[in-house]
Design an enzyme around this catalytic site. Structure first.
Site, PDB file in Angstrom:
ATOM      1  N   SER A  11     -25.089   2.459  40.599  1.00 38.06           N
ATOM      2  CA  SER A  11     -25.682   1.767  41.741  1.00 38.06           C
ATOM      3  C   SER A  11     -27.162   1.531  41.467  1.00 38.06           C
ATOM      4  O   SER A  11     -27.945   2.478  41.343  1.00 38.06           O
ATOM      5  CB  SER A  11     -25.518   2.609  43.004  1.00 38.06           C
ATOM      6  OG  SER A  11     -26.406   2.111  43.983  1.00 38.06           O
ATOM      7  N   HIS A  36     -23.203  -1.929  40.473  1.00 34.77           N
ATOM      8  CA  HIS A  36     -23.029  -1.890  41.928  1.00 34.77           C
ATOM      9  C   HIS A  36     -24.359  -2.245  42.586  1.00 34.77           C
ATOM     10  O   HIS A  36     -25.405  -1.660  42.279  1.00 34.77           O
ATOM     11  CB  HIS A  36     -22.576  -0.477  42.317  1.00 34.77           C
ATOM     12  CG  HIS A  36     -22.282  -0.283  43.764  1.00 34.77           C
ATOM     13  ND1 HIS A  36     -21.049  -0.530  44.313  1.00 34.77           N
ATOM     14  CD2 HIS A  36     -23.068   0.154  44.775  1.00 34.77           C
ATOM     15  CE1 HIS A  36     -21.076  -0.248  45.614  1.00 34.77           C
ATOM     16  NE2 HIS A  36     -22.300   0.170  45.916  1.00 34.77           N
ATOM     17  N   ASP A  38     -26.322  -2.706  46.205  1.00 35.30           N
ATOM     18  CA  ASP A  38     -26.278  -2.333  47.623  1.00 35.30           C
ATOM     19  C   ASP A  38     -27.152  -3.267  48.451  1.00 35.30           C
ATOM     20  O   ASP A  38     -28.371  -3.234  48.358  1.00 35.30           O
ATOM     21  CB  ASP A  38     -26.753  -0.896  47.786  1.00 35.30           C
ATOM     22  CG  ASP A  38     -25.724   0.074  47.263  1.00 35.30           C
ATOM     23  OD1 ASP A  38     -24.592   0.054  47.760  1.00 35.30           O
ATOM     24  OD2 ASP A  38     -26.048   0.839  46.327  1.00 35.30           O
ATOM     25  N   MET A  40     -28.468  -4.302  52.072  1.00 41.60           N
ATOM     26  CA  MET A  40     -28.657  -3.724  53.418  1.00 41.60           C
ATOM     27  C   MET A  40     -29.552  -4.632  54.249  1.00 41.60           C
ATOM     28  O   MET A  40     -30.509  -5.207  53.727  1.00 41.60           O
ATOM     29  CB  MET A  40     -29.300  -2.341  53.300  1.00 41.60           C
ATOM     30  CG  MET A  40     -28.561  -1.396  52.363  1.00 41.60           C
ATOM     31  SD  MET A  40     -29.244   0.256  52.416  1.00 41.60           S
ATOM     32  CE  MET A  40     -28.386   1.013  51.012  1.00 41.60           C
ATOM     33  N   HIS A  69     -21.927  -4.603  47.384  1.00 39.86           N
ATOM     34  CA  HIS A  69     -21.578  -3.807  48.565  1.00 39.86           C
ATOM     35  C   HIS A  69     -22.437  -4.300  49.727  1.00 39.86           C
ATOM     36  O   HIS A  69     -23.650  -4.098  49.744  1.00 39.86           O
ATOM     37  CB  HIS A  69     -21.853  -2.325  48.228  1.00 39.86           C
ATOM     38  CG  HIS A  69     -21.536  -1.373  49.326  1.00 39.86           C
ATOM     39  ND1 HIS A  69     -21.898  -0.046  49.273  1.00 39.86           N
ATOM     40  CD2 HIS A  69     -20.880  -1.532  50.507  1.00 39.86           C
ATOM     41  CE1 HIS A  69     -21.477   0.566  50.381  1.00 39.86           C
ATOM     42  NE2 HIS A  69     -20.867  -0.323  51.137  1.00 39.86           N
ATOM     43  N   MET A  71     -23.704  -3.991  53.146  1.00 38.71           N
ATOM     44  CA  MET A  71     -23.927  -3.154  54.327  1.00 38.71           C
ATOM     45  C   MET A  71     -24.733  -3.973  55.328  1.00 38.71           C
ATOM     46  O   MET A  71     -25.899  -3.681  55.616  1.00 38.71           O
ATOM     47  CB  MET A  71     -24.647  -1.865  53.919  1.00 38.71           C
ATOM     48  CG  MET A  71     -23.709  -0.900  53.192  1.00 38.71           C
ATOM     49  SD  MET A  71     -24.587   0.336  52.227  1.00 38.71           S
ATOM     50  CE  MET A  71     -24.895  -0.617  50.759  1.00 38.71           C
ATOM     51  N   MET A 145     -16.775   5.253  51.720  1.00 37.89           N
ATOM     52  CA  MET A 145     -18.110   5.860  51.655  1.00 37.89           C
ATOM     53  C   MET A 145     -17.974   7.376  51.693  1.00 37.89           C
ATOM     54  O   MET A 145     -17.295   7.925  52.557  1.00 37.89           O
ATOM     55  CB  MET A 145     -18.976   5.408  52.837  1.00 37.89           C
ATOM     56  CG  MET A 145     -19.512   3.988  52.761  1.00 37.89           C
ATOM     57  SD  MET A 145     -20.460   3.581  51.280  1.00 37.89           S
ATOM     58  CE  MET A 145     -21.800   4.768  51.332  1.00 37.89           C
ATOM     59  N   ASP A 178     -18.249   6.039  46.951  1.00 41.78           N
ATOM     60  CA  ASP A 178     -19.658   5.677  46.874  1.00 41.78           C
ATOM     61  C   ASP A 178     -20.498   6.649  47.695  1.00 41.78           C
ATOM     62  O   ASP A 178     -20.377   6.712  48.917  1.00 41.78           O
ATOM     63  CB  ASP A 178     -19.807   4.242  47.405  1.00 41.78           C
ATOM     64  CG  ASP A 178     -21.223   3.712  47.288  1.00 41.78           C
ATOM     65  OD1 ASP A 178     -22.083   4.393  46.716  1.00 41.78           O
ATOM     66  OD2 ASP A 178     -21.453   2.593  47.788  1.00 41.78           O
TER      67      ASP A 178
HETATM   68  C1  DX5 Z   1     -25.539   4.093  49.930  1.00 42.36           C
HETATM   69  C2  DX5 Z   1     -25.056   3.167  48.835  1.00 42.36           C
HETATM   70  C3  DX5 Z   1     -24.757   3.818  47.552  1.00 42.36           C
HETATM   71  C4  DX5 Z   1     -25.894   4.606  46.951  1.00 42.36           C
HETATM   72  C5  DX5 Z   1     -25.294   5.788  46.282  1.00 42.36           C
HETATM   73  O1  DX5 Z   1     -25.481   3.448  51.149  1.00 42.36           O
HETATM   74  O2  DX5 Z   1     -23.895   2.474  49.220  1.00 42.36           O
HETATM   75  O3  DX5 Z   1     -24.223   2.898  46.596  1.00 42.36           O
HETATM   76  O4  DX5 Z   1     -26.649   3.897  46.015  1.00 42.36           O
HETATM   77  O5  DX5 Z   1     -26.340   6.554  45.813  1.00 42.36           O
HETATM   78  P1  DX5 Z   1     -26.147   8.029  45.282  1.00 42.36           P
HETATM   79  O6  DX5 Z   1     -25.227   7.954  44.086  1.00 42.36           O
HETATM   80  O7  DX5 Z   1     -27.535   8.412  44.933  1.00 42.36           O
HETATM   81  O8  DX5 Z   1     -25.552   8.832  46.399  1.00 42.36           O
HETATM   82 ZN    ZN Z   2     -22.925   1.196  47.646  1.00 39.23          ZN
END
Ligand code: DX5
Ligand code: ZN
Length: 219
Positions: A11, A36, A38, A40, A69, A71, A145, A178
């Site tokens: 990620s 990956h 993220d 947001m 991903h 969010m 998650m 994740d």
């Molecule tokens: C959190 C993300 C993850 C995050 C995971 O909302 O969806 O992808 O980057 O990070 P780690 O591996 O540090 O928990």
């Molecule tokens: Zn993620």
């Protein structure tokens, strides 16, 4: 653990954004399978990260599949720009505003498939596996998650494991986990039936990236 292909997806949330292309190159050379990303929006989760322009920048420095991903609320509004930016898969959340109306998930999945990309759907830790069940026949990927979405570096939530086990009984596609994934929690997730391990902090804060990715493979 099954013979299904194991995918390691670092990620980028945990990378050094000031050196994005080097960080991408580092994990690609170290044996990552997917990247990956993220996304947001400050509404669905209390944090803001990257948009289509950053996905486009990542696309230009790597050949790996980009696992996006989402969010964000109202994900359907952003499908086109993320596909145009070179996303390989789009995974919004079933809990997102705009996906509650009957048929809305199916419409989004259709739009993704028409662009020859893969369609996923994610659930938060408090959402039951059943929430994904109506869509499993059209999905390429489900994401469970294993921390509250929004931030990297949190503790793995073991209560997510029975949901992975349940989903694997229903579903033969990719099951992604994740949040808080390390060598130890990765094994638990694989035993439960997950075959995609998303790991941010564990991969990017390691000084031996190749070895760290191999530990996730159980090698
Ligand atoms: C959190 C993300 C993850 C995050 C995971 O909302 O969806 O992808 O980057 O990070 P780690 O591996 O540090 O928990
Ligand atoms: Zn993620």
């Amino acid at each position: 653990m099954s013979g299904r292909r194991l995918i390691i997806a670092p990620s980028l949330l945990a990378c050094d954004f000031g050196r994005l292309s080097e960080e991408v190159q580092k994990v690609e050379e170290a044996g990552a399978d997917w990247l990956h990303v993220d996304v947001m929006d400050g509404h669905f989760v209390p944090n803001l990260t990257m948009g289509p322009a950053v996905v486009d920048a990542i696309r230009r420095c790597s050949k790996l599949p980009l696992d996006i991903h989402l969010m964000i609320d109202h994900p359907a509004q952003y499908v086109r720009p993320f596909l145009d930016a070179g996303s390989s898969s789009l995974t919004p959340h079933v809990e997102a505003a705009g996906l509650k109306a009957p048929g809305s998930v199916e419409m989004l999945v259709d739009a993704v498939h028409r662009a020859k990309a893969r369609a996923g759907l994610a659930i938060r830790p408090k959402t039951a596996a059943e929430a994904l069940k109506p869509y499993l026949s059209v999905l390429d990927l489900v994401l469970v998650m294993t921390v509250e979405p929004g931030f990297g570096g949190q503790q793995f939530i073991p209560q997510a494991l029975p949901k992975v086990r349940q989903l694997r009984q229903w579903y033969q596609g990719d099951i992604s986990v994740d949040g808080g994934i390390t060598e130890e929690t990765g094994v638990l997730c694989r035993q439960a039936g997950a075959n995609v391990l998303v790991a941010g902090t564990y991969v990017f804060k390691s000084s031996a990236t190749r070895h760290t990715i191999q530990t996730l493979r159980g090698a």
